[in-house]
Design an enzyme around this catalytic site. Structure first.
Site, PDB file in Angstrom:
ATOM      1  N   ASP A 178      48.706  42.222  42.153  1.00 42.09           N
ATOM      2  CA  ASP A 178      48.148  43.277  43.312  1.00 42.09           C
ATOM      3  C   ASP A 178      45.876  43.278  42.879  1.00 42.09           C
ATOM      4  OD1 ASP A 178      46.311  44.886  44.678  1.00 42.09           O
ATOM      5  OD2 ASP A 178      47.527  46.284  44.099  1.00 42.09           O
ATOM      6  N   ASP A 226      43.273  45.781  42.721  1.00 41.37           N
ATOM      7  CA  ASP A 226      42.850  47.328  43.242  1.00 41.37           C
ATOM      8  C   ASP A 226      41.024  47.399  42.858  1.00 41.37           C
ATOM      9  OD1 ASP A 226      42.563  49.151  45.085  1.00 41.37           O
ATOM     10  OD2 ASP A 226      44.382  50.585  44.155  1.00 41.37           O
ATOM     11  N   ASP A 240      46.937  45.064  38.956  1.00 40.30           N
ATOM     12  CA  ASP A 240      48.027  46.114  38.679  1.00 40.30           C
ATOM     13  C   ASP A 240      49.376  45.742  37.958  1.00 40.30           C
ATOM     14  OD1 ASP A 240      48.939  48.524  39.622  1.00 40.30           O
ATOM     15  OD2 ASP A 240      47.871  48.282  41.626  1.00 40.30           O
TER      16      ASP A 240
END
Length: 391
Positions: A98, A100, A296
């Protein structure tokens, strides 16, 4: 959002889901599913521990409920619908990354700017997955989250059984956590007639080495070779801690010399002509910061996490969670390509001024009642800065 707004947005989502192309994960009947519905109050909660036995059953649920958010588990379970985690019987899990965008270092000038930075970071991570871990492009599935960033999904057999600790190690590697530059700059014994003490040559990784070593060699030589042609090279180099004018001039001279550069590509530090390795380490630290990917870590390490369903809508933007091929990722423009609602005019009551770029237009709304295209109306309502209608 108030009840009138909730009903309008849910209806729009339901119409979308009635014909939506949903990208189901592998073995989707073995996944746990979770959903968050739109509410007219402040409280939201996830309905999870769901399981679906067919694609049609899932489609009926999505078009019937029109959820704000739809998720499935990265894990495969024997009993995905069991109400308690320990009863599900975990079997394996996809490898997920991920990025972000709002957690990235540096200033953010706009939503569009934030999303572009997120895409750049995602492409950096892709280099690691292909060049360092050996995946091919067809094995890495990119997804725009519909909100702030991007995900990578990998469902190859080689990664499915990895535990949380191994997944954390992968994140540590791509983010350069624990990278020891001292070990990259070393001395190696060479054969010869001299005593052992004198038969050592200062080396650092060659350009052909795997992992961070080869990356650092290629960065260092590319950066300094290009810089050596700049009229302000000495001035730029003296901006590094510990590099004075004399050393800067020597570096420029060295990296204008093709034979020395070729020796450095092979990892021979003696081609530097006495420039201390500390100087190189200072420059390399900058390169490591630029090359490392900001991922992440809790998302990757969590082998039971729920992840957004590609093809679903993001309830805080109204945009599509978009599955992308690697070829599509480079040119993907989320504020155009992930917008699914049309241009029909919708009356809204703006609660506070707001600006966004969508579908190639700069949209700025003032407080009060006005009409905007449906795609903008739904975005603003999902963001909580407007209500439906004029009341």
């Amino acid at each position: 959002m108030n009840e009138s707004t909730r009903r309008y947005v849910v209806s729009a989502f339901q119409k979308y889901y009635a014909t939506a192309d949903i990208r189901l994960p592998p073995e989707f009947t073995s996944r746990e599913w979770g959903f968050i519905e739109f509410t007219s109050g402040q409280d939201t909660f996830m309905k999870r521990h769901r399981a679906f036995g067919s694609e049609g059953e899932l489609h009926d649920y999505l078009s019937g409920i029109g959820p704000a958010h739809a998720y499935y588990s990265v894990a495969y379970y024997e009993y995905p619908g069991a109400p308690k985690m320990k009863e599900k019987n975990w079997q394996k899990a996809d490898l997920i990354f991920d990025i972000d965008s709002d957690h990235l270092p540096g200033d953010i000038n706009s939503y569009a700017d934030m999303l572009e930075k997120g895409k750049r970071e995602t492409l950096k991570l892709l280099e690691f997955l292909i060049d360092d871990f050996g995946f091919n492009e067809s094995q890495v599935h990119a997804v725009f989250s519909g909100g702030r960033g991007y995900h990578f999904h990998i469902s190859e057999e080689s990664v499915l059984s990895l535990g949380s600790a191994e997944r954390r190690e992968i994140v540590d590697y791509v983010s350069s956590k624990g990278l020891n530059l001292e070990k990259l700059f070393s001395k190696r014994e060479i054969s010869g007639d001299a005593g052992a003490e004198n038969a050592k040559m200062a080396v650092f990784p060659s350009e052909d080495d795997g992992g961070w070593g080869g990356r650092i060699n290629r960065y260092l030589i590319s950066y300094l070779t290009k810089l050596a042609t700049d009229d302000d090279a000495v001035k730029i180099l003296t901006g590094f801690k510990g590099i004075g004018k004399t050393t800067a001039e020597k570096l420029v001279e060295t990296f204008k010399d093709e034979s020395r550069v070729n020796s450095l590509k092979k990892g021979r530090m003696d081609a530097l002509g006495g420039i201390k390795k500390d100087i190189l380490e200072t420059i390399v630290k900058q390169g490591v910061e630029q090359m490392a990917a900001c991922v992440d870590e809790p998302v990757t390490a969590d082998i039971k996490r729920l992840i957004r369903l590609p093809g679903s809508l993001h309830g805080k933007s109204g945009m599509k969670v978009t599955a992308l091929s690697i070829d599509e990722l480079e040119n993907f423009e989320p504020l155009n390509d992930a917008v699914v609602f049309g241009d029909k005019s919708v009356k809204i009551k703006v609660i506070k001024p707001f600006a966004v770029q969508m579908k190639g237009k700069d949209l700025f709304v003032e407080e009060g009642i006005q009409e905007v295209p449906e795609y903008a109306a739904i975005y603003l309502m999902c963001r909580g800065v407007a209500e439906y209608g004029s009341h």
